[in-house]
Scaffold this active site. Structure first.
Site: not given
Ligand SMILES: O=P(O)(O)OC[C@H]1O[C@@H](O)[C@H](O)[C@@H](O)[C@@H]1O
Length: 318
Positions: A294, A232, A107, A102, A78, A188
């Site tokens: 990003e 977002d 990653r 997701q 994070r 990201h």
């Molecule tokens: O919690 P994650 O999977 O790291 O994603 C964080 C955010 O990443 C962003 O790139 C997305 O547009 C968001 O929708 C998302 O909430």
């Protein structure tokens, strides 16, 4: 008085010349770090090839990393610069990536450190020395479970280049298989800022974006972007990739992001409620100190025929 570098650096001696500061690299503890003679540094976790620290020569951190980020490989980091590949978010309607978690698997995968190349100035000041760290991931090194979820043959090389002027991160993805593949890619990046209420993002004026917090509606950006709540958005900047997207704070440039072959820019800030709901987001008011800008190619899909490669990069300066 003898001039000394104000940061520790490895010393090399050439016969006849005084010892010169060099780029210092260390590769231990599942991470690779580099320090330039001028003091800038970068640290990359092999897990995800995630950049987890980038400091200027005064030692100021430029990236935001959550205090509760997992750095042990149990979860995507994070903060820093996680790599999103081969899917942005989730894509239930895209058969090839619908089973992936997701933001894909890059990653969450262990990358291999392929080595470094450094360029050192010939001058005695060494003020323009830089370093490039290369990391690799391929279908051959993926874990079996992931290979089952996305059974394509590919190889990816991710390069992290640190110079006294900024940080560049770039990826090359090659389709090594016998069938075409489709993918999305995103860097990201969590940029560290002091006060989100003083931040504006420029370079996105008149650009179309998808508003993920408003039913994925397509909208047009009237002026500069200010963050006043959960944000977002997936922008496709009207000015094209080589025009910088600039983050200002209190009117001063905090970061400038130049993209190479990455047509889209996601702007993300979770704000209060979303931050509160993320177990690995600490401190909870940390959203005031970060903005994700990003660079990626995430609207639609990049198709790669057998043997084709996709290359995309960003350069962040401050
Ligand atoms: O919690 P994650 O999977 O790291 O994603 C964080 C955010 O990443 C962003 O790139 C997305 O547009 C968001 O929708 C998302 O909430």
């Amino acid at each position: 008085m003898v001039d000394r570098p104000n940061k520790p650096a490895a010393l090399a001696s050439t016969p006849g010349l005084p010892p010169q500061p060099q780029v210092h690299i260390s590769h231990a503890n599942s991470r690779v770090s580099a320090v330039l003679p001028t003091g800038e540094s970068v640290e990359v976790l092999l897990f995800g090839a995630t950049v987890i620290s980038w400091k200027d020569r005064a030692g100021n951190e430029k990236l935001w990393v959550s205090d509760a980020a997992k750095l042990d490989g149990s979860k995507a980091v994070r903060g820093g610069i996680p790599l999103v590949f081969p899917v942005f978010g989730t894509a239930p309607d895209h058969a090839a990536t619908s089973k992936l978690p997701q933001h894909g698997f890059a990653r969450n995968s262990k990358w291999e450190f392929l080595g470094k190349s450094s360029s050192e100035s010939a001058s005695s000041s060494h003020s323009d020395a830089s370093v490039k760290l290369d990391f690799g991931l391929s279908s051959a090194t993926l874990d079996e479970k992931t290979r089952e979820l996305w059974p394509y043959n590919f190889s990816a090389i991710y390069s992290v280049t640190l110079t006294p002027d900024g940080l560049s991160t770039g990826i090359v993805i090659t389709n090594d298989g016998k069938e075409p593949l489709e993918c999305q890619v995103l860097l990201h990046t969590y940029l560290r800022i002091n006060d989100i209420t003083k931040v504006q993002v420029t370079g996105l004026e008149d650009s179309e974006y998808i508003d993920k917090v408003d039913g994925a509606q397509t909208k047009s950006q009237p002026g500069v972007v200010a963050i006043t709540g959960e944000t977002d958005r997936v922008y496709t900047p009207a000015k094209g990739p080589s025009s910088p997207v600039v983050v200002t704070e209190g009117g001063e440039t905090a970061f400038s992001v130049v993209r190479d072959n990455l047509k889209d820019v996601v702007v993300w800030n979770p704000w209060t409620e979303k931050a509160a709901g993320m177990g690995d987001f600490e401190p909870k008011d940390g959203f005031k100190n970060m903005i994700c800008v990003e660079a990626g190619s995430v609207r639609g899909w990049t198709s790669l025929e057998t043997g084709d490669a996709f290359e995309g990069a960003q350069t962040i300066s401050y």
